[in-house]
Scaffold this active site. Structure first.
Site: not given
Ligand code: GLN
Length: 220
Positions: A97, A129, A194, A196
């Site tokens: 992410c 993003r 994610h 994890e």
């Molecule tokens: N939206 C977040 C970003 O742009 C990422 C979100 C996340 O890591 N769960 O950094």
């Protein structure tokens, strides 16, 4: 976690670093610990922030969180050049992410556009993003990931990005509704979700196996 090594298992020991500036650091430490146990491998997982710590690991995880914050903290601590160097030397790395955003060469926000975060930039992709919306639009989905065994992987998406462009050395390893949500470029794995938080350690196990191969090749 630190399982002490016996001489017979020494060769199979690796040290995985989790970049410890912001985000789900402890969750990645726990998932890596679980993965080491499931592989029955000896190894350490440690939180790293400073150049000398980043020099002494065999694999690295860049956790999810908030890339705009992470990019500032990494720059302040002057860890960006050593991260860039080690990853280009072949250090296996998993970015999840915001961690994948940090690895990308360019990232823009779906709504506010390009805020020019200071990215590490080794992964030849462009990212949108918050591509699925913001916090309230978080969701889970069953994924098929080409480098893993067939069984579905539970993807946990939290303010997740998508990959909108890939360079020629980048392999798309997972799509969701035709949008790219995981990629691999040689020693670099990036996921929009994610791993994890899924309870499934297959991606962390994959990173550990890459780290072991890297360590054995480089003799460190
Ligand atoms: N939206 C977040 C970003 O742009 C990422 C979100 C996340 O890591 N769960 O950094």
């Amino acid at each position: 976690m630190n399982n002490s090594s016996s001489s017979s298992s020494k060769k199979k020991s690796v040290t995985i670093g989790v970049l410890g500036f912001q985000g789900d650091i402890e969750e990645n430490v726990a998932a890596t610990g679980q993965a080491l146990q499931e592989l029955q491998m000896d190894g350490n997982v440690k939180i790293v922030r400073y150049p000398h710590e980043i020099e002494n690991i065999n694999g690295l995880i860049l956790p999810g969180g908030e890339s705009t914050v992470q990019s500032t903290l990494i720059a302040i601590q002057q860890s960006q050049p050593v991260l860039k160097k080690r990853i280009s030397e072949g250090l296996p790395v998993l970015g999840t992410c915001a961690g994948m955003i940090m690895l990308s060469k360019r990232a823009y926000d779906r709504v506010i556009g390009d805020t020019k975060p200071k990215l590490i930039g080794n992964l030849d992709i462009v990212i949108e993003r918050n591509a699925f919306g913001r916090q309230s639009d978080s969701f889970e989905a069953d994924l098929s990931i080409s480098m893993l065994s067939k069984e579905a992987f539970k993807g946990v998406f939290i303010r997740a990005p998508v990959v909108t462009e890939v360079g020629k050395n980048v392999e798309v390893i997972c799509k969701l509704n035709n949008r790219i949500v995981a990629v691999k470029q040689e020693n670099i794995i990036g996921t929009a979700f994610h791993p994890e938080l899924s309870g499934d350690s297959r991606i962390h196990r994959h990173l550990i196996e890459m780290a072991l191969e890297f360590k054995n090749k480089n003799g460190s």
